[in-house]
Design a protein around this motif. Structure first.
Motif, PDB file in Angstrom:
ATOM      1  N   ILE A  73       0.850  -1.187   0.000  1.00  0.00           N
ATOM      2  CA  ILE A  73       0.000   0.000   0.000  1.00  0.00           C
ATOM      3  C   ILE A  73       0.888   1.240   0.000  1.00  0.00           C
ATOM      4  O   ILE A  73       1.971   1.245   0.596  1.00  0.00           O
ATOM      5  N   LEU A 116      -5.070   6.476  -1.614  1.00  0.00           N
ATOM      6  CA  LEU A 116      -4.496   5.170  -1.321  1.00  0.00           C
ATOM      7  C   LEU A 116      -4.177   4.510  -2.650  1.00  0.00           C
ATOM      8  O   LEU A 116      -5.041   4.436  -3.532  1.00  0.00           O
ATOM      9  N   MET A 171      -2.348   1.092  -4.689  1.00  0.00           N
ATOM     10  CA  MET A 171      -1.998  -0.314  -4.507  1.00  0.00           C
ATOM     11  C   MET A 171      -1.545  -0.890  -5.836  1.00  0.00           C
ATOM     12  O   MET A 171      -1.979  -0.424  -6.899  1.00  0.00           O
ATOM     13  N   ILE A 223      -6.037  -1.190   4.671  1.00  0.00           N
ATOM     14  CA  ILE A 223      -6.640  -0.274   3.703  1.00  0.00           C
ATOM     15  C   ILE A 223      -7.923   0.327   4.280  1.00  0.00           C
ATOM     16  O   ILE A 223      -8.142   1.535   4.239  1.00  0.00           O
TER      17      ILE A 223
END
Length: 224
Positions: free
Chosen positions: A61, A190, A192, A206
């Protein structure tokens, strides 16, 4: 049933990359609560203001504060991040309050090296008129928090995100300058690596970060 429950329990290492100042101010204070909730999970935290290669670095992440370009990464916007030109009341009393971005050429400007096009500050007014200046002043740094002592000492103006200065704005120790002129919009995301399946240890982190960061006080439009 016991075997399935054990397999789904979040456990193991999560590698997390976050910007330096944001991470120290708003992520690390939240991690003890997360780790208490999920004692079988551990976190490898990487702090850097540089753009980290999540895939090449093996990160699960990342948090990024930017206007994200297209990429192969999956991204989830958590909240807008307001940036403002600010200074102390004392600085503004001594040197005057700029009324237009062009006035900044006569002011001491504290520069942040990792701004997009960091050699130039760009502004837009409510009518869509654009203006830009090349900031010049006594200090430039590659970390926004490093500018804070000089800013609070009244040595110049600086562009700072609200997550750094919202307490100062509430207390009146810093003031917004050129409040009718906006800087290019950015947001907290965020990010990924691509893929649908993620271990439980990653999905719970998350969800936790999304909840605590999207509802943070500095993310509200209601503060000064």
């Amino acid at each position: 049933a016991e075997a399935l429950a054990g397999a789904s329990e979040p456990r193991g290492l999560v590698r997390l990359a976050v910007p330096m100042s944001f991470g120290l101010l708003h992520v690390t204070p939240r991690l003890p609560d997360f780790l208490a909730r999920y004692p079988a999970v551990s976190i490898d935290l990487h702090l850097s203001d540089e753009v980290v290669d999540l895939i090449g670095g093996g990160f699960d992440i990342g948090l990024r504060i930017a206007a994200l370009p297209d990429s192969s990464l999956r991204a989830r916007k958590l909240c807008a991040v307001r940036r403002s030109l600010v200074a102390t009341p004392g600085y503004l009393e001594r040197h005057g309050r700029p009324e237009h971005p062009d006035d900044l050429v006569r002011h001491a400007c504290l520069g942040y090296a990792y701004l997009p096009a960091s050699d130039r500050w760009r502004f837009t007014d409510p009518t869509g008129t654009e203006a830009s200046i090349v900031p010049k002043g006594p200090m430039r740094a590659n970390n926004a928090e490093a500018l804070a002592p000089a800013l609070r000492a009244g040595l110049g103006l600086a562009v700072q995100p609200d997550f750094m200065i919202w307490d100062d704005l509430k207390a009146g120790t810093l003031e917004r300058v050129l409040p009718d002129w906006a800087l290019p919009p950015i947001a907290l995301h965020l990010v990924m690596p691509p893929g649908e399946l993620r271990p439980a240890r990653v999905t719970v982190l998350i969800a936790y970060l999304a909840q605590v960061l999207s509802t943070a006080p500095w993310a509200s439009a209601d503060h000064p």
